[in-house]
Design a protein around this motif. Structure first.
Motif, PDB file in Angstrom:
ATOM      1  N   GLU A  89     -82.979 -13.877 -11.593  1.00  0.00           N
ATOM      2  CA  GLU A  89     -81.906 -13.127 -10.928  1.00  0.00           C
ATOM      3  C   GLU A  89     -81.066 -14.057 -10.057  1.00  0.00           C
ATOM      4  N   GLU A  90     -79.766 -13.950 -10.240  1.00  0.00           N
ATOM      5  CA  GLU A  90     -78.816 -14.883  -9.641  1.00  0.00           C
ATOM      6  C   GLU A  90     -78.460 -14.591  -8.188  1.00  0.00           C
ATOM      7  N   THR A  91     -78.347 -13.297  -7.810  1.00  0.00           N
ATOM      8  CA  THR A  91     -77.638 -13.042  -6.549  1.00  0.00           C
ATOM      9  C   THR A  91     -78.444 -12.291  -5.499  1.00  0.00           C
ATOM     10  N   THR A  92     -77.985 -12.385  -4.245  1.00  0.00           N
ATOM     11  CA  THR A  92     -78.679 -11.765  -3.109  1.00  0.00           C
ATOM     12  C   THR A  92     -78.931 -10.278  -3.351  1.00  0.00           C
ATOM     13  N   GLY A 101     -69.014  -9.245  -1.243  1.00  0.00           N
ATOM     14  CA  GLY A 101     -70.382  -8.824  -1.577  1.00  0.00           C
ATOM     15  C   GLY A 101     -70.445  -8.396  -3.041  1.00  0.00           C
ATOM     16  N   HIS A 102     -71.643  -8.308  -3.590  1.00  0.00           N
ATOM     17  CA  HIS A 102     -71.759  -8.104  -5.049  1.00  0.00           C
ATOM     18  C   HIS A 102     -71.140  -6.788  -5.526  1.00  0.00           C
ATOM     19  N   PHE A 103     -71.387  -5.690  -4.795  1.00  0.00           N
ATOM     20  CA  PHE A 103     -70.862  -4.389  -5.258  1.00  0.00           C
ATOM     21  C   PHE A 103     -69.650  -3.932  -4.439  1.00  0.00           C
ATOM     22  N   PHE A 109     -76.023 -23.631  -1.059  1.00  0.00           N
ATOM     23  CA  PHE A 109     -74.819 -24.249  -1.618  1.00  0.00           C
ATOM     24  C   PHE A 109     -73.877 -23.187  -2.190  1.00  0.00           C
ATOM     25  N   ASP A 110     -74.368 -22.466  -3.191  1.00  0.00           N
ATOM     26  CA  ASP A 110     -73.566 -21.427  -3.852  1.00  0.00           C
ATOM     27  C   ASP A 110     -73.124 -20.366  -2.844  1.00  0.00           C
ATOM     28  N   ASN A 111     -74.086 -19.814  -2.073  1.00  0.00           N
ATOM     29  CA  ASN A 111     -73.752 -18.716  -1.171  1.00  0.00           C
ATOM     30  C   ASN A 111     -72.848 -19.191  -0.038  1.00  0.00           C
ATOM     31  N   ASP A 162     -80.010 -12.133 -15.085  1.00  0.00           N
ATOM     32  CA  ASP A 162     -79.161 -11.116 -14.460  1.00  0.00           C
ATOM     33  C   ASP A 162     -78.389 -11.674 -13.283  1.00  0.00           C
ATOM     34  N   ASP A 163     -77.267 -11.045 -12.989  1.00  0.00           N
ATOM     35  CA  ASP A 163     -76.567 -11.258 -11.726  1.00  0.00           C
ATOM     36  C   ASP A 163     -76.289  -9.858 -11.179  1.00  0.00           C
ATOM     37  N   GLY A 164     -77.243  -9.338 -10.403  1.00  0.00           N
ATOM     38  CA  GLY A 164     -77.080  -7.995  -9.843  1.00  0.00           C
ATOM     39  C   GLY A 164     -78.113  -6.988 -10.332  1.00  0.00           C
ATOM     40  N   MET A 168     -73.869 -11.488 -16.673  1.00  0.00           N
ATOM     41  CA  MET A 168     -73.347 -12.366 -15.627  1.00  0.00           C
ATOM     42  C   MET A 168     -71.825 -12.349 -15.669  1.00  0.00           C
ATOM     43  N   HIS A 169     -71.192 -13.008 -14.696  1.00  0.00           N
ATOM     44  CA  HIS A 169     -69.732 -13.111 -14.708  1.00  0.00           C
ATOM     45  C   HIS A 169     -69.341 -14.043 -15.857  1.00  0.00           C
ATOM     46  N   VAL A 170     -68.743 -13.497 -16.903  1.00  0.00           N
ATOM     47  CA  VAL A 170     -68.491 -14.311 -18.096  1.00  0.00           C
ATOM     48  C   VAL A 170     -67.165 -15.067 -17.943  1.00  0.00           C
ATOM     49  N   GLU A 171     -67.301 -16.270 -17.425  1.00  0.00           N
ATOM     50  CA  GLU A 171     -66.175 -17.209 -17.300  1.00  0.00           C
ATOM     51  C   GLU A 171     -66.725 -18.565 -17.702  1.00  0.00           C
ATOM     52  N   ALA A 172     -65.939 -19.626 -17.446  1.00  0.00           N
ATOM     53  CA  ALA A 172     -66.281 -20.901 -18.073  1.00  0.00           C
ATOM     54  C   ALA A 172     -67.661 -21.471 -17.714  1.00  0.00           C
ATOM     55  N   LYS A 173     -68.028 -21.417 -16.410  1.00  0.00           N
ATOM     56  CA  LYS A 173     -69.306 -22.046 -16.046  1.00  0.00           C
ATOM     57  C   LYS A 173     -70.487 -21.273 -16.631  1.00  0.00           C
ATOM     58  N   THR A 174     -70.378 -19.947 -16.561  1.00  0.00           N
ATOM     59  CA  THR A 174     -71.441 -19.116 -17.128  1.00  0.00           C
ATOM     60  C   THR A 174     -71.552 -19.374 -18.626  1.00  0.00           C
ATOM     61  N   ALA A 175     -70.401 -19.583 -19.255  1.00  0.00           N
ATOM     62  CA  ALA A 175     -70.406 -19.860 -20.695  1.00  0.00           C
ATOM     63  C   ALA A 175     -71.145 -21.165 -20.976  1.00  0.00           C
ATOM     64  N   MET A 219     -81.710 -24.783  -3.467  1.00  0.00           N
ATOM     65  CA  MET A 219     -80.638 -25.373  -4.285  1.00  0.00           C
ATOM     66  C   MET A 219     -79.573 -24.351  -4.687  1.00  0.00           C
ATOM     67  N   LYS A 220     -79.887 -23.063  -4.552  1.00  0.00           N
ATOM     68  CA  LYS A 220     -78.882 -22.028  -4.825  1.00  0.00           C
ATOM     69  C   LYS A 220     -78.264 -21.554  -3.517  1.00  0.00           C
ATOM     70  N   ARG A 221     -79.079 -20.949  -2.669  1.00  0.00           N
ATOM     71  CA  ARG A 221     -78.479 -20.200  -1.549  1.00  0.00           C
ATOM     72  C   ARG A 221     -77.793 -21.088  -0.513  1.00  0.00           C
ATOM     73  N   LEU A 226     -61.214 -17.459 -10.201  1.00  0.00           N
ATOM     74  CA  LEU A 226     -61.964 -18.362 -11.072  1.00  0.00           C
ATOM     75  C   LEU A 226     -63.449 -18.390 -10.736  1.00  0.00           C
ATOM     76  N   GLY A 227     -63.876 -17.632  -9.728  1.00  0.00           N
ATOM     77  CA  GLY A 227     -65.277 -17.704  -9.313  1.00  0.00           C
ATOM     78  C   GLY A 227     -65.522 -18.940  -8.467  1.00  0.00           C
ATOM     79  N   HIS A 228     -66.796 -19.209  -8.225  1.00  0.00           N
ATOM     80  CA  HIS A 228     -67.165 -20.364  -7.399  1.00  0.00           C
ATOM     81  C   HIS A 228     -66.727 -21.666  -8.076  1.00  0.00           C
ATOM     82  N   PRO A 229     -66.579 -22.719  -7.276  1.00  0.00           N
ATOM     83  CA  PRO A 229     -66.273 -24.029  -7.855  1.00  0.00           C
ATOM     84  C   PRO A 229     -67.347 -24.477  -8.856  1.00  0.00           C
TER      85      PRO A 229
HETATM   86  N1  RBV Z   1     -70.955 -16.458  -9.116  1.00  0.00           N
HETATM   87  N2  RBV Z   1     -70.677 -16.762 -10.371  1.00  0.00           N
HETATM   88  C1  RBV Z   1     -69.514 -17.360 -10.357  1.00  0.00           C
HETATM   89  N3  RBV Z   1     -69.537 -17.791 -12.679  1.00  0.00           N
HETATM   90  O1  RBV Z   1     -67.768 -18.347 -11.477  1.00  0.00           O
HETATM   91  N4  RBV Z   1     -69.033 -17.431  -9.133  1.00  0.00           N
HETATM   92  C2  RBV Z   1     -69.948 -16.852  -8.340  1.00  0.00           C
HETATM   93  C3  RBV Z   1     -68.874 -17.883 -11.548  1.00  0.00           C
HETATM   94  C4  RBV Z   1     -72.174 -15.780  -8.759  1.00  0.00           C
HETATM   95  C5  RBV Z   1     -72.813 -16.319  -7.490  1.00  0.00           C
HETATM   96  O2  RBV Z   1     -73.921 -17.103  -7.828  1.00  0.00           O
HETATM   97  C6  RBV Z   1     -73.222 -15.048  -6.738  1.00  0.00           C
HETATM   98  O3  RBV Z   1     -74.572 -15.070  -6.358  1.00  0.00           O
HETATM   99  C7  RBV Z   1     -72.898 -13.940  -7.704  1.00  0.00           C
HETATM  100  O4  RBV Z   1     -71.866 -14.448  -8.500  1.00  0.00           O
HETATM  101  C8  RBV Z   1     -72.477 -12.615  -7.139  1.00  0.00           C
HETATM  102  O5  RBV Z   1     -72.292 -11.695  -8.168  1.00  0.00           O
END
Ligand code: RBV
Length: 425
Positions: A154-157, A299-301, A188-190, A129-131, A55-62, A184-186, A352-355
């Motif tokens: 799996e986290e993402t679209t 987009g993811h990629f 809000f997060d998306n 996974d995320d992706g 996953m995206h290794v930043e604070a929330k994921t941690a 609760m994911k798509r 910083l990624g999503h809020p």
């Molecule tokens: N996403 N993660 C973060 N950890 O800061 N920000 C966005 C973060 C996820 C989000 O859920 C999305 O589906 C995915 O990243 C795309 O790779």
């Protein structure tokens, strides 16, 4: 063999301290994860499980990884994008009891995949996974793990899309929850997450304004909707491009200009791709763009903007700012690409990624899905599964309680009425 991040940093202690501060800040604003932490610390539902994460290794994921460890799991984690890791957070996470982190920012392809292998060497019983990189690597290179894998999430679209294609081919050999697709994911997060964080990252990376700009949003799925709405809220004129007739109509009825990319290319100041598909902005489009445009991908990629074509027609290319590469055409026009065409909300140097609040929801769902796999994994066949509605509602209720929002319940008469077909006029 890839070593954990702690063995690769020069000043591990100060990295850990800074990463820990970021995690503590995030955790303060993650009431769903806090509520699950109380439950997991008491029940230890993941005792004996090994959880592999990419996953995206930043604070929330941690915070999520730590939460799973607090529930008794042994966690091994790496990144899911070469530019989204925060090394300090990765180091802080690696110091957490029960967690090993291999994530490092800026690694090349070889090191990226070596870190995925390092995670799989832990022989996970659950993948998060995320992706879909872990699921792919398990099936291709570590098939012997499949027998002992209970399931995945799996986290993402894009990941869910890949999983469904794999499932349709009969190639997916263990159950995976489509966390992305659950309300609760798509919803809000998306929508809000991608919208807010993409615009924030573009603005902070360029120091440019939205007001008065023409912003072209490619794709009007949940992410595109969020980006379009927030750009519009910042006083930009929004143009939407789509390939799906009903979504194009939805965007039109929402008041946006809808047109093909060939036309939008000439009109846009800022381009943000959210399609999940390749070759959305290509050479013909670059040829017609104005001087100074910004090109960003949400987009993811990194396949949506054809950077090879752009490089091949550019007379010169240089780093215009941190996170911005200018491609200068022979006629003097400068086309500016952010974050190498990778996820702009996570991959620019300041990203910083999503809020936090929105990731609390997404990761709350991840955590209850992992709990469901441990508790009821046998009930799920190999293949992609929707997140059970009761789990989605459980997370929504915790969030509403944390926000202090009360809501109604149905009376018995109302419930009976909704379930019956006999009532007419
Ligand atoms: N996403 N993660 C973060 N950890 O800061 N920000 C966005 C973060 C996820 C989000 O859920 C999305 O589906 C995915 O990243 C795309 O790779």
């Amino acid at each position: 063999m890839t070593a954990p991040i702690s063995e690769r940093l020069d000043d591990v202690e100060s990295a850990r301290e800074s990463g820990r501060r970021k995690m503590d800040w995030a955790a303060q604003h993650m009431p769903i994860c806090a509520s699950l932490r109380e439950e997991f610390e008491t029940d230890r539902p993941f005792a004996g499980e090994r959880i592999g994460m990419a996953m995206h290794v930043e604070a929330k994921t941690a915070v999520l990884a730590e939460l799973l460890a607090q529930g008794g799991a042994e966690v091994a984690i790496t990144g899911c994008n070469p530019l989204s890791t925060h090394d300090d957070v990765s180091a802080a996470l690696d110091a957490v009891d029960g967690v090993t982190s291999y994530a490092e920012r800026g690694v090349d392809d070889e090191a990226y995949y070596a870190a995925i292998e390092a995670v799989l060497e832990h022989e996970p019983t659950i993948t998060v996974d995320d992706g879909m990189d872990l699921v792919a690597a398990v099936h291709e290179d570590y098939p012997e793990l499949i027998d002992t894998i209970v399931g995945g999430a799996e986290e993402t679209t894009t990941g869910v899309h890949r999983l469904r294609a794999m499932d349709a081919d009969g190639e997916l050999d263990y159950p995976v929850f489509a966390v992305n697709d659950t309300p609760m994911k798509r919803l809000f997060d998306n929508v809000h997450g991608t919208g807010e964080s993409s615009l924030a990252s573009i603005a902070m990376t360029t120091n440019l304004s939205w007001a008065g700009k023409t912003v072209v949003v490619a794709g009007y799925g949940h992410c595109g909707k969020g980006v379009a709405k927030k750009a519009s809220g910042q006083n930009a004129d929004v143009v939407v491009t789509e390939v799906e007739p009903r979504r194009a109509l939805e965007a039109h009825m929402e008041g946006y200009d809808v047109m093909p990319m060939a036309e939008a290319a000439e009109a846009g100041d800022v381009f943000i791709t959210t399609t999940g598909n390749r070759d959305v902005i290509v050479e013909d489009h670059f040829e017609n763009m104005q001087d100074g445009v910004l090109l960003a991908n949400a987009g993811h990629f990194d396949v949506e903007i054809d950077l090879d074509a752009l490089a091949s027609i550019a007379a010169d290319t240089y780093e215009a700012r941190d996170g911005v590469r200018a491609y200068e055409m022979a006629d003097g026009r400068r086309l500016n690409v952010l974050a190498e065409g990778r996820l702009v909300n996570l991959a620019t140097p300041i990203a910083l990624g999503h809020p936090v609040e929105v990731m609390d929801q997404s990761f709350g769902i991840q955590a209850v899905c992992v709990r469901e796999l441990v508790e009821n994994g046998d009930a799920y066949d190999a293949g992609v599964h929707d997140v059970p509605d009761r789990l989605d509602k459980e997370v929504a209720e915790v969030k509403l309680a944390a926000e202090g929002v009360d809501f109604d319940g149905l009376t018995d008469e109302q419930a009976e009425y909704m379930d019956s077909w006999q009532h007419g006029t």
